[in-house]
Design an enzyme around this catalytic site. Structure first.
Site, PDB file in Angstrom:
ATOM      1  N   HIS A   1      -0.407  -9.374  -8.864  1.00  0.00           N
ATOM      2  CA  HIS A   1      -1.195 -10.089  -9.884  1.00  0.00           C
ATOM      3  C   HIS A   1      -0.361 -10.502 -11.152  1.00  0.00           C
ATOM      4  O   HIS A   1      -0.830 -11.207 -11.938  1.00  0.00           O
ATOM      5  CB  HIS A   1      -2.434  -9.257 -10.207  1.00  0.00           C
TER       6      HIS A   1
ATOM      7  N   ASP B   1     -11.111  -2.859  -8.451  1.00  0.00           N
ATOM      8  CA  ASP B   1     -11.626  -3.452  -7.216  1.00  0.00           C
ATOM      9  C   ASP B   1     -12.633  -2.510  -6.426  1.00  0.00           C
ATOM     10  O   ASP B   1     -13.642  -3.114  -5.850  1.00  0.00           O
ATOM     11  CB  ASP B   1     -10.471  -3.842  -6.206  1.00  0.00           C
TER      12      ASP B   1
ATOM     13  N   ARG C   1       4.429  -3.628  -6.527  1.00  0.00           N
ATOM     14  CA  ARG C   1       3.180  -3.764  -5.902  1.00  0.00           C
ATOM     15  C   ARG C   1       3.249  -4.974  -5.146  1.00  0.00           C
ATOM     16  O   ARG C   1       3.512  -5.952  -5.998  1.00  0.00           O
ATOM     17  CB  ARG C   1       1.709  -3.683  -6.537  1.00  0.00           C
TER      18      ARG C   1
ATOM     19  N   GLU D   1      -9.276   0.692  -2.230  1.00  0.00           N
ATOM     20  CA  GLU D   1     -10.087   0.006  -3.335  1.00  0.00           C
ATOM     21  C   GLU D   1     -11.403  -0.640  -2.724  1.00  0.00           C
ATOM     22  O   GLU D   1     -11.775  -1.507  -3.419  1.00  0.00           O
ATOM     23  CB  GLU D   1      -9.243  -1.049  -3.962  1.00  0.00           C
TER      24      GLU D   1
END
Length: 276
Positions: free
Chosen positions: A56, A182, A81, A157
Site C-alpha cells: 500500500h 482488515d 511487505r 487478517e
C-alpha cells in the site's frame, strides 16, 4: 557459494538481522514513502526494524534496494511487505537485501508452506540462489546457513485466516503478523472493539496459539499506546510509528501550537532600506 566474478573483498559491512525469538519486544517503524532520505531520518532514531510497504506504500519494487541500504547504513534490520504472493516479486526483494518479507492475507496452510519455502534456501526451502542485485558492500547470503535465510512473516487478517491459524502455524513461519484493520473489517467488528474492547479476546487467542506453536506473534500498532496494549495481549513485534503518521502528527501539532491563544509577540520595528 561464490559466483564467478564476485568480489573477493571480505571486510564488507554486516547485514543487520532482526532477532524475534529472544522474548524481547521489537518496536519498528512503517515506511510508506519512497525517498531514502526519509529512511535516513527514521533509521537514525533507534527503531529495532523498519518495514517498507510495497503493498500500500509508494515505493515500487525497483526502488526497494535503495531504501533497504539506507536503513542498513544505520545497522537497522529491514522488512518488506510485498504486494501479494507472487514468488518472482518475493525473490527480487530478497535479492535486493531485505532481511525478511511480510506476506499479506494468508488464509490456509498450503499458501503458508509455499511462502515459507520461498524465503529459505535448500534444504530448508526452495529459494533460488542469485544475489546479483546486492551491493558489493554487503556479503552474499550463504545457502544452507539458517542465519542467512530471510525471515518469513505471514499476515493473518481474515476470519478464514484465524480459523486456519493452526495449519498456517504448522508451516513454521518465523512470525505471524496480524493486520487489525482488515481483520476488523472482515469480522464485522469496529476497530476499537477488536483492539481495546471485547474483541481483544480474539487477538489474545491468536497470540497464545502462536506462542504454543513456537512462532512469534506480531501485529500492526502504528502508535505507542496501542503497542503497549498489544504487548499485554502477548504480541512481541509491532511498528509503533509510520513515516506518514509522524509527519501528519508533527504538522498538526505545529499548526495547533501556532494558532493557540497566548501572549502576543512584540511588534517588529520597521526597517529602512539600509538597515541590516
Amino acid at each position: 557459494m561464490a559466483l564467478y566474478g564476485d568480489s573477493t573483498v571480505r571486510n564488507r559491512l554486516p547485514s543487520p538481522r532482526l532477532v524475534l525469538d529472544d522474548g524481547r519486544p521489537r518496536f519498528g517503524a512503517w515506511s510508506g514513502f519512497r525517498d531514502p532520505a526519509v529512511v535516513d531520518v527514521l533509521a537514525a532514531e533507534g527503531f529495532d526494524w523498519i518495514c517498507f510497504d510495497a503493498q500500500h506504500g509508494g515505493a515500487e519494487v525497483s526502488e526497494i534496494k535503495e531504501l533497504i541500504e539506507a536503513a542498513h547504513a544505520f545497522s537497522v534490520p529491514t522488512m518488506v511487505r510485498v504486494p501479494g504472493h507472487d514468488l518472482g516479486t518475493a525473490t527480487r526483494v530478497l535479492d535486493a537485501g531485505a532481511g525478511g518479507l511480510i506476506f499479506p492475507t494468508i488464509d490456509d496452510g498450503a499458501t503458508a508452506a509455499a511462502l515459507v519455502a520461498a524465503c529459505r534456501f535448500p534444504p530448508r526451502g526452495r529459494r533460488s540462489f542469485g544475489p546479483t542485485r546486492r551491493s558489493p558492500r554487503y556479503p552474499s547470503p550463504v545457502p544452507g546457513n539458517a542465519e542467512d535465510d530471510a525471515l518469513c512473516l505471514l499476515m493473518v487478517e481474515t476470519a478464514e485466516g484465524v480459523a486456519n491459524l493452526d495449519a498456517i502455524l504448522a508451516a513454521k513461519p518465523d512470525g505471524i503478523f496480524v493486520g487489525p484493520f482488515d481483520l476488523s473489517l472482515n469480522l464485522g467488528l469496529p476497530f476499537e472493539d477488536l483492539t481495546t474492547g471485547t474483541g481483544t479476546a480474539i487477538l489474545a487467542d491468536i497470540a497464545e496459539r502462536c506462542h504454543a506453536a513456537g512462532v512469534v506473534p506480531g501485529i500492526y500498532a502504528g502508535e505507542p499506546l496501542l503497542a503497549q496494549r498489544m504487548l499485554s495481549l502477548g504480541f512481541r513485534f509491532m511498528p509503533v510509528a509510520s513515516d506518514g503518521g509522524l509527519l501528519a502528527g508533527a504538522a498538526r501539532d505545529a499548526v495547533s501550537a501556532a494558532r493557540r491563544p497566548g501572549k502576543a509577540a512584540a511588534p517588529v520595528a520597521a526597517r529602512g532600506p539600509l538597515d541590516v
